[in-house]
Design a protein around this motif. Sequence first.
Motif, PDB file in Angstrom:
ATOM      1  N   SER A  22     -28.680 -25.518 -53.294  1.00 22.55           N
ATOM      2  CA  SER A  22     -28.993 -26.414 -52.165  1.00 22.55           C
ATOM      3  C   SER A  22     -30.227 -27.253 -52.464  1.00 22.55           C
ATOM      4  O   SER A  22     -30.267 -28.451 -52.160  1.00 22.55           O
ATOM      5  N   VAL A  23     -31.250 -26.641 -53.049  1.00 24.81           N
ATOM      6  CA  VAL A  23     -32.464 -27.371 -53.396  1.00 24.81           C
ATOM      7  C   VAL A  23     -32.135 -28.440 -54.439  1.00 24.81           C
ATOM      8  O   VAL A  23     -32.582 -29.590 -54.329  1.00 24.81           O
ATOM      9  N   ARG A  24     -31.350 -28.095 -55.421  1.00 20.18           N
ATOM     10  CA  ARG A  24     -30.975 -29.076 -56.443  1.00 20.18           C
ATOM     11  C   ARG A  24     -30.186 -30.224 -55.841  1.00 20.18           C
ATOM     12  O   ARG A  24     -30.382 -31.386 -56.191  1.00 20.18           O
ATOM     13  N   MET A  25     -29.286 -29.928 -54.922  1.00 17.70           N
ATOM     14  CA  MET A  25     -28.488 -30.959 -54.291  1.00 17.70           C
ATOM     15  C   MET A  25     -29.349 -31.871 -53.425  1.00 17.70           C
ATOM     16  O   MET A  25     -29.151 -33.088 -53.396  1.00 17.70           O
ATOM     17  N   MET A  26     -30.342 -31.309 -52.737  1.00 18.73           N
ATOM     18  CA  MET A  26     -31.247 -32.117 -51.914  1.00 18.73           C
ATOM     19  C   MET A  26     -32.034 -33.091 -52.786  1.00 18.73           C
ATOM     20  O   MET A  26     -32.225 -34.250 -52.414  1.00 18.73           O
ATOM     21  N   LYS A  27     -32.485 -32.637 -53.952  1.00 23.73           N
ATOM     22  CA  LYS A  27     -33.208 -33.529 -54.862  1.00 23.73           C
ATOM     23  C   LYS A  27     -32.291 -34.666 -55.327  1.00 23.73           C
ATOM     24  O   LYS A  27     -32.711 -35.820 -55.383  1.00 23.73           O
ATOM     25  N   SER A  28     -31.052 -34.338 -55.648  1.00 16.85           N
ATOM     26  CA  SER A  28     -30.102 -35.367 -56.084  1.00 16.85           C
ATOM     27  C   SER A  28     -29.824 -36.369 -54.976  1.00 16.85           C
ATOM     28  O   SER A  28     -29.743 -37.580 -55.222  1.00 16.85           O
ATOM     29  N   LEU A  29     -29.690 -35.873 -53.758  1.00 14.28           N
ATOM     30  CA  LEU A  29     -29.443 -36.774 -52.624  1.00 14.28           C
ATOM     31  C   LEU A  29     -30.638 -37.686 -52.369  1.00 14.28           C
ATOM     32  O   LEU A  29     -30.469 -38.860 -52.021  1.00 14.28           O
TER      33      LEU A  29
END
Length: 129
Positions: A22-29
């Motif tokens: 989730s943290v990785r996806m938030m950074k990508s977003l």
Amino acid sequence: MSIALLANVLTIILCMAVLVQSVRMMKSLRTVKDGALTQVVEALQVATVQARAVLSDMKHTLGTDCARHAQLVERARELRDELSLMTGIADAAAERIVNAVSMANAQRDQEEDEQGAEAEGDAPLAEAA
């Protein structure tokens, strides 16, 4: 260690993995939100244009080369047929030559036999004289 405790530990490990993703996806977003999306779209557009150009060149090349190769194959087939005909003619001529030589040899042998028989027939007459 009971099954309940093992299930809880496994659930905790899986929840941690979900949190990391989730943290990785938030950074990508956030990166996409900050304007990287336009760069990605532009890069995709450039790649699409280049791919279309390559495909067009490939179509042109295949169209001309395939037609040329088809002509070469057709010419090769014609040559093969012509060579087959020439080979057949040469085989027939060779067969006639072999037959003519056989007949000439047989005739020569027959003449030699006749001359040998005449010579044997003359020999008793010469002895008698």
